[in-house]
Design a protein around this motif. Structure first.
Motif, short mmCIF file in Angstrom:
data_model
loop_
_atom_site.label_atom_id
_atom_site.label_comp_id
_atom_site.label_asym_id
_atom_site.label_seq_id
_atom_site.Cartn_x
_atom_site.Cartn_y
_atom_site.Cartn_z
N ASN A 220 0.85 -1.18 0.00
CA ASN A 220 0.00 0.00 0.00
C ASN A 220 0.89 1.24 0.00
O ASN A 220 1.64 1.47 0.95
N LEU A 221 0.81 2.04 -1.07
CA LEU A 221 1.68 3.20 -1.21
C LEU A 221 1.11 4.48 -0.59
O LEU A 221 1.73 5.53 -0.65
N SER A 222 -0.07 4.38 -0.01
CA SER A 222 -0.70 5.57 0.57
C SER A 222 -0.30 5.79 2.02
O SER A 222 -0.58 6.84 2.59
N SER A 223 0.34 4.80 2.62
CA SER A 223 0.72 4.92 4.03
C SER A 223 2.02 4.16 4.26
O SER A 223 2.18 3.03 3.81
N TYR A 224 2.96 4.83 4.96
CA TYR A 224 4.26 4.23 5.21
C TYR A 224 4.54 4.20 6.71
O TYR A 224 3.91 4.89 7.50
N THR A 279 3.54 7.74 8.32
CA THR A 279 3.55 8.95 7.51
C THR A 279 3.03 8.64 6.12
O THR A 279 2.87 7.49 5.73
N SER A 280 2.78 9.68 5.36
CA SER A 280 2.36 9.56 3.96
C SER A 280 2.67 10.88 3.28
O SER A 280 2.86 11.91 3.94
N GLY A 281 2.75 10.85 1.97
CA GLY A 281 3.01 12.08 1.25
C GLY A 281 3.61 11.85 -0.11
O GLY A 281 4.01 10.74 -0.47
N LYS A 282 3.67 12.91 -0.88
CA LYS A 282 4.19 12.86 -2.23
C LYS A 282 5.70 12.61 -2.21
O LYS A 282 6.40 13.06 -1.32
N ASN A 283 6.18 11.87 -3.21
CA ASN A 283 7.60 11.56 -3.43
C ASN A 283 8.18 10.56 -2.45
O ASN A 283 9.37 10.21 -2.54
N LEU A 284 7.38 10.08 -1.51
CA LEU A 284 7.88 9.05 -0.60
C LEU A 284 7.89 7.69 -1.30
O LEU A 284 6.96 7.35 -2.02
#
Length: 370
Positions: A220-224, A279-284
């Motif tokens: 899942n790329l929306s939450s790290y 965390t989550s966010g663009k470019n992560l």
């Protein structure tokens, strides 16, 4: 002979002339006595007490919070799909990931349901004769039964005698065998458990798979989740729910994270505890390193000095009247090579030079005097 007497007369005259010439020269200055007690030159900083905070920084590797390893629970030939099962491909939650050929299993299930219908039909006359109060329920169940749909729950027997009669005819065993086959049939189609991307693919369409074989992995790329190790002395600043700043040495920008878990075990070698930050966010991207920064509590009327200048845990030197003087301090927090301390009067000249064997009253010369 005359020449010999001439030398005897001239020699005293030459010596006398040389004596008067030397006497006429200026006197040589006398050397000043050497003072072996030379004054040491030092540097100072003039105290400016203010409100200070320590920025605690820890670094860790970013991982996808949700990770789904995909295994085959049944065997068969892998069917081609509209979207190829490849690394990097994105799927929405509920979208078909993979399909294994289930035609043979499906046909067997239809045959089992047909036999089940036959068994139900065979017991209806006896139910009508001996269990009239339940006959209508079973008869309606048979009418509603569709072999292409999942079996509904069986009617509840009204008496112990009816329950034993139904069991004796094999209705329960047939029913649960079919339900087990339906459950197994559902495993021939694999759906995305969440919206995400394929991070690993081990199979190709058309190949035969076996039960227990690893087919791939989805993330899942929306939450790290960032796993860091925090020193034991700083762990009190990483409380569950606390927000932290995140940044990368490779990318510009800043992200916000939240502490979601704190480990219960201590690494004996490093004296540190694992902390997990969501965390989550663009470019992560998974695998990148991020630094988490959290602020300690604020300290009023404090200054920051090198730790090496503190001795006996609560003493430093200041300069008064060109001499060293002791100043008691309160160490609030230490980090890296510095420390935050309180108790130093404003404008005090704090010794910044590391002196060998200093003592109170030692004379020094301040290089950067105000």
């Amino acid at each position: 002979m005359k020449r010999k007497y001439l030398y005897l007369i001239l020699s005293p005259l030459v010596i006398a002339a040389a004596f008067f010439a030397v006497s006429a020269l200026p006197d040589k200055p006398k050397a000043k006595p050497i003072d072996d007690k030379s004054i040491l030159a030092v540097e100072v900083e003039y105290a400016k007490p203010q409100t200070l905070q320590n920025n605690i920084e820890v670094t860790g590797k970013l991982k996808a919070k949700d990770r789904y390893e995909i295994y085959a629970e049944v065997e068969g030939r892998l069917l081609p799909s509209a979207k190829k099962f490849r690394e990097g491909n994105y799927y929405k939650k509920g979208q078909v990931l993979l399909q294994i050929d289930k035609q043979e299993r499906y046909m067997t299930l239809l045959a089992d349901k047909s036999n089940f219908m036959t068994s139900l039909t065979a017991i209806l006359p006896d139910l009508k004769e001996d269990f009239k109060e339940s006959y209508l329920s079973w008869n309606q169940y048979l009418k509603d039964l569709d072999i292409k749909k999942s079996l509904k729950a069986l009617p509840e027997p009204k008496t112990e005698k009816e329950k034993y009669f139904i069991a004796g005819k094999g209705i329960y065993s047939s029913y649960y065998s079919i339900k087990s086959a339906e459950e197994k049939l559902s495993k021939y189609t694999l759906y995305a458990p969440f919206s995400g991307s394929i991070s690993k693919s081990n199979v190709e369409a058309g190949t035969a798979v076996r039960a227990g074989q690893e087919l791939g992995e989805m993330v899942n790329l929306s939450s790290y989740e960032l796993e860091v190790t925090a020193p034991l002395k700083d762990i009190e600043h990483f409380k569950i729910g606390n927000e932290v700043k995140l940044f990368s040495s490779e990318l510009k920008g800043e992200w916000t994270g939240k502490v979601i878990r704190v480990g219960n075990t201590l690494d004996a070698n490093s004296q540190s505890v694992k902390v997990y930050i969501q965390t989550s966010g663009k470019n992560l991207k998974e695998g990148m390193f991020l630094t988490a920064q959290v602020n300690s509590e604020s300290y009023d009327e404090a200054i920051q000095i090198p730790r090496k200048l503190i001795f006996d845990n609560n003493q430093i030197y200041i300069i008064k009247d060109s001499k060293l003087a002791l100043q008691s301090i309160e160490v609030m927090e230490t980090f890296k090579s510095d420390a935050i301390v309180k108790g130093v009067p404003a404008k005090s000249a704090v010794l910044m030079t590391n002196i060998k064997n200093p003592y109170t009253g030692m004379k020094v010369q301040v290089l950067n005097a105000q």
